[in-house]
Write a protein that holds these residues in place. Structure first.
Motif, PDB file in Angstrom:
ATOM      1  N   TYR A  54      -4.733  -7.457  -3.120  1.00 31.16           N
ATOM      2  CA  TYR A  54      -6.491  -7.014  -3.638  1.00 31.16           C
ATOM      3  C   TYR A  54      -6.159  -6.422  -2.857  1.00 31.16           C
ATOM      4  O   TYR A  54      -7.237  -5.743  -3.114  1.00 31.16           O
ATOM      5  CB  TYR A  54      -5.894  -7.957  -5.040  1.00 31.16           C
ATOM      6  CG  TYR A  54      -4.327  -8.753  -5.704  1.00 31.16           C
ATOM      7  CD1 TYR A  54      -4.945  -8.017  -6.264  1.00 31.16           C
ATOM      8  CD2 TYR A  54      -4.395  -9.930  -5.815  1.00 31.16           C
ATOM      9  CE1 TYR A  54      -3.841  -8.026  -7.393  1.00 31.16           C
ATOM     10  CE2 TYR A  54      -3.075 -10.195  -5.890  1.00 31.16           C
ATOM     11  CZ  TYR A  54      -2.927  -9.371  -6.881  1.00 31.16           C
ATOM     12  OH  TYR A  54      -1.474  -9.770  -7.985  1.00 31.16           O
ATOM     13  N   ASN A  91      -6.258  -0.435 -10.050  1.00 30.37           N
ATOM     14  CA  ASN A  91      -5.412  -0.570  -9.201  1.00 30.37           C
ATOM     15  C   ASN A  91      -5.882  -1.905  -8.301  1.00 30.37           C
ATOM     16  O   ASN A  91      -4.488  -1.895  -7.759  1.00 30.37           O
ATOM     17  CB  ASN A  91      -5.822   1.067  -7.589  1.00 30.37           C
ATOM     18  CG  ASN A  91      -5.683   0.556  -6.334  1.00 30.37           C
ATOM     19  OD1 ASN A  91      -4.181   0.872  -7.151  1.00 30.37           O
ATOM     20  ND2 ASN A  91      -5.440   0.501  -5.487  1.00 30.37           N
ATOM     21  N   GLY A 139       1.957   1.980  -3.147  1.00 33.83           N
ATOM     22  CA  GLY A 139       0.352   2.010  -4.268  1.00 33.83           C
ATOM     23  C   GLY A 139       0.245   3.587  -3.614  1.00 33.83           C
ATOM     24  O   GLY A 139      -0.424   4.482  -4.964  1.00 33.83           O
ATOM     25  N   THR A 179       1.404  -4.789  -7.193  1.00 37.46           N
ATOM     26  CA  THR A 179       1.247  -6.024  -6.445  1.00 37.46           C
ATOM     27  C   THR A 179       1.536  -6.940  -6.682  1.00 37.46           C
ATOM     28  O   THR A 179       1.988  -8.143  -5.541  1.00 37.46           O
ATOM     29  CB  THR A 179      -0.435  -5.440  -6.079  1.00 37.46           C
ATOM     30  OG1 THR A 179      -0.440  -4.906  -5.567  1.00 37.46           O
ATOM     31  CG2 THR A 179      -0.799  -6.403  -5.143  1.00 37.46           C
ATOM     32  N   ASN A 227      -5.629  -3.515  -1.927  1.00 38.49           N
ATOM     33  CA  ASN A 227      -5.756  -2.815  -2.502  1.00 38.49           C
ATOM     34  C   ASN A 227      -6.926  -2.049  -3.177  1.00 38.49           C
ATOM     35  O   ASN A 227      -7.543  -0.755  -3.928  1.00 38.49           O
ATOM     36  CB  ASN A 227      -5.037  -3.024  -4.110  1.00 38.49           C
ATOM     37  CG  ASN A 227      -3.775  -3.321  -4.834  1.00 38.49           C
ATOM     38  OD1 ASN A 227      -2.839  -2.629  -3.808  1.00 38.49           O
ATOM     39  ND2 ASN A 227      -3.366  -3.473  -5.765  1.00 38.49           N
ATOM     40  N   PRO A 236       0.826  -1.378   0.082  1.00 42.23           N
ATOM     41  CA  PRO A 236       0.785   0.138   0.376  1.00 42.23           C
ATOM     42  C   PRO A 236       0.937   1.047   0.473  1.00 42.23           C
ATOM     43  O   PRO A 236       0.524   2.182  -0.749  1.00 42.23           O
ATOM     44  CB  PRO A 236      -0.895  -0.179   1.231  1.00 42.23           C
ATOM     45  CG  PRO A 236      -0.176  -1.017   2.987  1.00 42.23           C
ATOM     46  CD  PRO A 236       0.655  -1.898   1.423  1.00 42.23           C
ATOM     47  N   ASN A 268      -2.262  -4.247 -11.398  1.00 36.60           N
ATOM     48  CA  ASN A 268      -1.265  -3.346 -10.409  1.00 36.60           C
ATOM     49  C   ASN A 268       0.048  -4.200 -10.564  1.00 36.60           C
ATOM     50  O   ASN A 268      -0.076  -4.687  -9.408  1.00 36.60           O
ATOM     51  CB  ASN A 268      -2.386  -2.932  -9.146  1.00 36.60           C
ATOM     52  CG  ASN A 268      -1.378  -2.348  -8.145  1.00 36.60           C
ATOM     53  OD1 ASN A 268       0.333  -1.975  -8.513  1.00 36.60           O
ATOM     54  ND2 ASN A 268      -1.719  -1.359  -7.734  1.00 36.60           N
TER      55      ASN A 268
END
Length: 282
Positions: free
Chosen positions: A219, A154, A33, A161, A222, A30, A158
């Protein structure tokens, strides 16, 4: 499947070093992200800017939205804003002209079919053109919606990830075979029926559980980020509303796509983990 062996395999994964590494990667996901979301790209805008523009135009009708984006592009004062408006204009324009896209696909398929018939080639190209036409004809009547796909992408697109998941799986696969390998027991266990069947079944069970857990955590995080920082995802919208999946031949909603995506993701990650384990034990 003996639970004692399963517990033993789980204990191999719970050593202090492995747990710390996995927790670090879990937190890193994260962090990366959020950093990426707020980082200006080469075109001069961030992912949050992109999502915000879709939020601003969401109240306009299908007839009004393109002129509104064009107006915003004309009055933009920075390169980044101009680039952003240009990108969104292209995506929205494609969304609103989906019927024309389907017609172009069918026309192209017909051209290929006719050319192959006249040339006498036939074969694969002609069959492929006919199949393409049949598949895309089922999408007639699909009406993509103008939506912000940032939250969905996302989760499903991603790369960061995906890289973290691959590294975590490599570490887990390494630990599942490392003990027997280091103690020179792997060859011995493989020669016994009970050792081969029960041990390998236990390792496979622990691996699939680890894959499911990693998928849900990475995920899932995310998905939480998407809900907090991006516009809401309309799960009933056609998949073709997402520009990245604009050319998809599948008549699915975004919700149906996600329902298919996660099982496929879990299976693919499990196969990759098995490859790592087999490579390490070889």
């Amino acid at each position: 499947l003996k639970m004692d062996i399963v517990k033993n395999e789980i204990c191999k994964l719970l050593n202090k070093r492995t747990v710390l590494i996995l927790l670090f990667l879990l937190v890193l996901n994260p962090v990366l992200g959020l950093y990426t979301m707020n980082t200006v790209n080469d075109d001069g805008y961030t992912d949050k800017d992109y999502s915000a523009l879709y939020g601003e135009i969401s109240n306009y009708s299908r007839e009004e939205v393109l002129p509104e984006i064009e107006q915003r592009q004309m009055t933009a004062e920075t390169y980044g804003r101009i680039s952003l408006c240009s990108r969104v204009y292209k995506e929205v324009g494609a969304c609103l002209s989906y019927d024309e896209y389907l017609d172009s696909v069918n026309e192209k398929a017909d051209e290929i079919s006719i050319m192959n018939k006249f040339s006498g080639n036939g074969g694969f190209a002609e069959k492929n053109a006919a199949k393409t036409s049949r598949v895309y004809s089922k999408l007639k009547g699909t009406v993509p919606e103008v939506i912000d796909a940032s939250g969905l992408l996302n989760i499903t697109d991603n790369e960061l990830t995906d890289y973290v998941a691959v590294i975590m799986l490599f570490i887990i696969a390494l630990n599942l075979v490392f003990y027997e390998k280091s103690e020179n027991q792997l060859a011995l266990l493989r020669t016994t029926a009970r050792g081969r069947r029960q041990l390998m079944a236990s390792k496979s069970f622990v691996m699939i559980m680890a894959v499911i857990l990693i998928t849900l955590l990475l995920y899932g995080i995310n998905a939480v980020i998407s809900m907090c920082f991006y516009n809401p995802i309309n799960l009933k919208s056609p998949l073709q509303s997402v520009y990245l999946y604009y050319g998809s031949p599948f008549k699915l909603s975004i919700g149906q796509f996600l329902a298919c995506y996660f099982p496929v993701k879990i299976i693919s990650l499990y196969c990759l983990a098995c490859f790592y384990a087999d490579m390490r034990s070889a």
